[in-house]
Design a protein around this motif. Sequence first.
Motif, short mmCIF file in Angstrom:
data_model
loop_
_atom_site.label_atom_id
_atom_site.label_comp_id
_atom_site.label_asym_id
_atom_site.label_seq_id
_atom_site.Cartn_x
_atom_site.Cartn_y
_atom_site.Cartn_z
N LEU A 12 44.28 99.05 48.98
CA LEU A 12 42.91 99.20 49.77
C LEU A 12 42.31 100.28 48.88
CD1 LEU A 12 42.87 98.11 53.30
CD2 LEU A 12 41.21 97.38 51.58
N LEU A 13 41.57 99.96 47.90
CA LEU A 13 41.04 101.05 47.26
C LEU A 13 39.58 101.15 47.57
CD1 LEU A 13 42.40 100.27 43.53
CD2 LEU A 13 43.10 101.99 45.37
N GLU A 14 39.30 102.56 47.68
CA GLU A 14 37.75 103.25 48.11
C GLU A 14 37.13 103.36 46.76
OE1 GLU A 14 37.72 105.20 52.39
OE2 GLU A 14 38.07 106.34 50.67
N PRO A 15 35.77 103.27 46.70
CA PRO A 15 34.98 103.84 45.40
C PRO A 15 35.12 105.41 45.28
CG PRO A 15 33.51 103.05 46.96
CD PRO A 15 34.93 102.89 47.49
N ALA A 16 35.13 105.64 43.96
CA ALA A 16 34.67 107.05 44.07
C ALA A 16 33.55 107.47 44.62
CB ALA A 16 34.84 107.58 42.45
N SER A 17 33.48 108.76 45.34
CA SER A 17 32.61 108.94 46.06
C SER A 17 32.42 110.61 46.01
CB SER A 17 32.39 108.34 47.46
OG SER A 17 31.24 108.95 48.33
N THR A 18 31.02 110.99 46.38
CA THR A 18 30.77 112.46 46.41
C THR A 18 30.06 112.59 47.71
OG1 THR A 18 30.24 112.38 44.07
CG2 THR A 18 29.32 114.24 45.27
N ASN A 19 30.65 113.74 48.40
CA ASN A 19 30.00 114.50 49.70
C ASN A 19 28.86 115.04 49.26
OD1 ASN A 19 29.43 115.34 52.09
ND2 ASN A 19 31.75 116.02 52.44
N LEU A 20 27.79 114.96 49.58
CA LEU A 20 26.39 115.59 49.02
C LEU A 20 26.39 116.76 50.02
CD1 LEU A 20 24.18 112.45 48.56
CD2 LEU A 20 25.38 113.63 46.87
N VAL A 21 27.22 117.01 50.88
CA VAL A 21 27.02 118.19 51.84
C VAL A 21 27.82 119.53 51.14
CG1 VAL A 21 27.83 119.35 54.10
CG2 VAL A 21 26.98 117.03 53.94
N THR A 22 27.27 120.60 50.91
CA THR A 22 27.91 121.52 50.51
C THR A 22 28.86 122.35 51.00
OG1 THR A 22 25.94 122.86 50.57
CG2 THR A 22 26.08 121.82 48.52
N TYR A 23 28.51 122.53 52.40
CA TYR A 23 29.63 123.25 53.34
C TYR A 23 29.94 122.25 54.20
CZ TYR A 23 28.67 127.53 50.53
OH TYR A 23 28.55 128.34 49.47
N SER A 24 30.97 121.37 54.02
CA SER A 24 31.35 120.60 54.98
C SER A 24 31.82 121.03 56.27
CB SER A 24 31.99 119.38 54.39
OG SER A 24 33.46 120.00 54.12
N GLU A 25 32.58 121.95 56.36
CA GLU A 25 33.26 122.67 57.54
C GLU A 25 32.82 123.78 57.92
OE1 GLU A 25 37.34 122.73 56.53
OE2 GLU A 25 37.41 120.49 55.79
N SER A 68 20.88 120.52 60.39
CA SER A 68 20.31 119.57 59.61
C SER A 68 20.85 119.89 58.10
CB SER A 68 18.81 119.35 59.43
OG SER A 68 18.34 119.11 60.82
N ALA A 69 20.91 119.22 57.26
CA ALA A 69 21.17 119.16 55.71
C ALA A 69 20.32 117.86 55.03
CB ALA A 69 22.59 119.04 55.14
N SER A 70 19.66 118.35 53.94
CA SER A 70 18.61 117.61 53.44
C SER A 70 18.92 117.61 51.71
CB SER A 70 17.40 118.46 53.70
OG SER A 70 17.02 118.41 54.92
N PRO A 71 19.89 116.88 51.57
CA PRO A 71 20.26 116.44 50.02
C PRO A 71 19.28 115.66 49.45
CG PRO A 71 21.56 115.15 51.28
CD PRO A 71 20.82 115.83 52.54
N LEU A 72 19.18 115.67 48.24
CA LEU A 72 18.17 114.75 47.31
C LEU A 72 19.24 113.50 47.11
CD1 LEU A 72 15.66 114.16 45.54
CD2 LEU A 72 16.89 115.00 43.75
N VAL A 73 18.55 112.16 47.71
CA VAL A 73 19.18 111.07 47.66
C VAL A 73 18.38 110.14 46.78
CG1 VAL A 73 20.20 109.45 48.99
CG2 VAL A 73 20.28 111.60 49.76
N GLY A 74 18.78 109.16 45.87
CA GLY A 74 18.06 108.36 45.26
C GLY A 74 17.87 107.25 45.96
N VAL A 75 17.15 106.00 45.19
CA VAL A 75 17.01 104.83 46.03
C VAL A 75 18.34 104.06 46.33
CG1 VAL A 75 15.56 102.64 45.78
CG2 VAL A 75 14.95 104.68 44.35
N SER A 76 18.47 104.24 47.56
CA SER A 76 19.92 103.73 47.90
C SER A 76 20.15 103.95 49.50
CB SER A 76 21.07 104.49 47.39
OG SER A 76 21.17 105.67 47.74
N ASP A 77 21.29 103.60 49.77
CA ASP A 77 21.73 103.83 51.25
C ASP A 77 22.24 105.29 51.43
OD1 ASP A 77 21.36 101.27 52.32
OD2 ASP A 77 23.32 100.62 51.39
#
Length: 198
Positions: A12-25, A68-77
């Motif tokens: 079961l392979l997941e797509p390569a993804s990026t966490n847009l949060v810079t300080y996740s912990e 809150s965190a406010s990353p720039l997100v393109g036209v997408s989910d």
Amino acid sequence: SNGVVQSCPSLLLEPASTNLVTYSEDFSNAAWTKSGSTITSNAAISPDGTLNADKLVEDTSTGVHSISASPLVGVSDIAISIYVKYAGSEYIVIRSNSSGGAYLNCTFNLLTGVNTFNGFTEDFKITSMSDGWFRISGVNRSSASAFRVNSFVLSPTDVTNNGAPSHTGDGTSGVYIYGAQLEALSYATSYIPTLSGA
């Protein structure tokens, strides 16, 4: 045919993804905007077994108590996920805005492990972990590229609409949080730690 079903092993392979949060912990970092709240660092044992989960604590003001965190997100989910554990605040609301500025809520009861309201455009999922932890995620679809505000909001009462959850804080109630993730995907993938803007 002899009736024997051959099963082949599969991955079961997941797509390569990026966490847009810079300080996740590290929710004490300035990358996280605090509103009516403070962060107590290293307040609990996280799902990874070490003392590195923070506590989001409401202050005594009347209003919204959140980070809150406010990353720039393109036209997408955008898939929003975080690990949470009860620390006095019964409800946590994931609140996300779309390109039109409208905010949508997903409400989660930290004592019962139930999603009590889903205002998001896509799925909302709850995964029960050990020691009272849950991983919650929701997906919000938007039609424009924009900085999207994604908040985790404390509430002592159930929030069953898309309004801003507002109450007078007691100065001590909150929720343990760990491993926040924002992804430009239609579902949340496995947690990807980020320690800086790198």
